[in-house]
Enzyme design. Structure first.
Site, PDB file in Angstrom:
ATOM      1  CB  CYS A 126      -0.880  -0.135   1.294  1.00  0.00           C
ATOM      2  SG  CYS A 126      -1.942   1.418   1.400  1.00  0.00           S
ATOM      3  CG  HIS A 168      -5.552  -2.055  -1.709  1.00  0.00           C
ATOM      4  ND1 HIS A 168      -4.750  -2.796  -1.182  1.00  0.00           N
ATOM      5  CD2 HIS A 168      -5.455  -0.798  -1.567  1.00  0.00           C
ATOM      6  CE1 HIS A 168      -3.806  -1.818  -0.499  1.00  0.00           C
ATOM      7  NE2 HIS A 168      -4.204  -0.530  -0.751  1.00  0.00           N
ATOM      8  CD  GLU A 169      -6.682   1.712  -4.299  1.00  0.00           C
ATOM      9  OE1 GLU A 169      -6.868   2.844  -3.646  1.00  0.00           O
ATOM     10  OE2 GLU A 169      -5.476   1.188  -4.526  1.00  0.00           O
ATOM     11  CG  HIS A 172      -7.366   2.744   0.732  1.00  0.00           C
ATOM     12  ND1 HIS A 172      -6.452   3.093   1.800  1.00  0.00           N
ATOM     13  CD2 HIS A 172      -6.510   2.315   0.007  1.00  0.00           C
ATOM     14  CE1 HIS A 172      -5.327   2.786   1.840  1.00  0.00           C
ATOM     15  NE2 HIS A 172      -5.180   2.211   0.737  1.00  0.00           N
TER      16      HIS A 172
END
Length: 214
Positions: A126, A168-169, A172
């Site tokens: 990351c 993953h995004e 966030h």
């Protein structure tokens, strides 16, 4: 003691962020903006400012370099992320990880849900946690919904590495870091990942570091 300076309105803050030009500074782990979650994008920025912000995210992602970047990673609490992956990897890596080229795209108000029960585990890093990688088991396939930067709906099923990037995004945007989902015993400094665990799958790392894979 002086009172803390209140946050400027969002559009004003983004204008200040963009003013220097070039890649934006990355927010690193430990900053609350990475943990508070994001507001849905509902036209808070005029179209010209949104386009400039998206372009700044793109430049920042390329400069890092990375294959995805979410707005909180530059200090903006909006549900917007960008992704792009040239997937310039060896064929055996491409086959093992399902890593195929992904063109640049903008995800606005994205969400995902698993398709089936299969999971895949690979080392992941990351930009907000530089210097380290860890193995994360994620859904092998997901259904992505949301919009693009022009308000056009997104609704598609993704697998392999594109599915991992989306998860993953989107995480966030929900105030999660990949470490929240990672196998703790797999945590490795980047030099060790390159020297010891560069195989297409983390099977050897799992044996040596004593953690389980799905």
């Amino acid at each position: 003691m002086a009172s803390p300076r209140p946050l400027a309105p969002l559009a004003e803050r983004i204008e200040e962020l963009l003013a220097p030009g070039g890649p934006l500074p990355l927010v690193l782990a430990g900053d609350p903006v990475l943990r508070v979650g994001t507001a849905r994008y509902e036209g808070q920025l005029d179209p010209a400012l949104l386009a400039r912000f998206v372009e700044a995210l793109r430049r920042t992602m390329h400069a890092a370099p990375g294959v995805g970047l979410a707005a909180p990673q530059v200090g903006v609490e909006l549900r917007i992320a960008v992704v792009e992956d040239p997937a310039t990897v060896p064929e055996e890596v491409r086959q093992a990880r399902g890593r195929v080229p992904q063109p640049f795209r903008v995800l606005v108000n994205p969400s995902y849900e698993p398709v089936g029960s299969a999971r895949a585990a690979f080392f992941e890093g990351c930009l907000s946690v530089p210097g380290y990688q860890a193995v994360v088991a994620r859904h092998a396939e997901v259904r992505l919904t949301g919009e693009d930067e022009h308000g056009r709906p997104l609704d598609e099923v993704l697998g392999g590495w594109p599915a991992r990037i989306v998860q993953h995004e989107t995480d966030h945007l929900d105030g999660m870091l990949y470490l929240d989902r990672a196998e703790p015993r797999s945590l490795a400094a980047d030099p060790n990942v390159l020297r010891r665990w560069a195989q297409p799958t983390p099977a050897e790392a799992a044996r040596a570091l004593d953690f389980e894979l799905p």
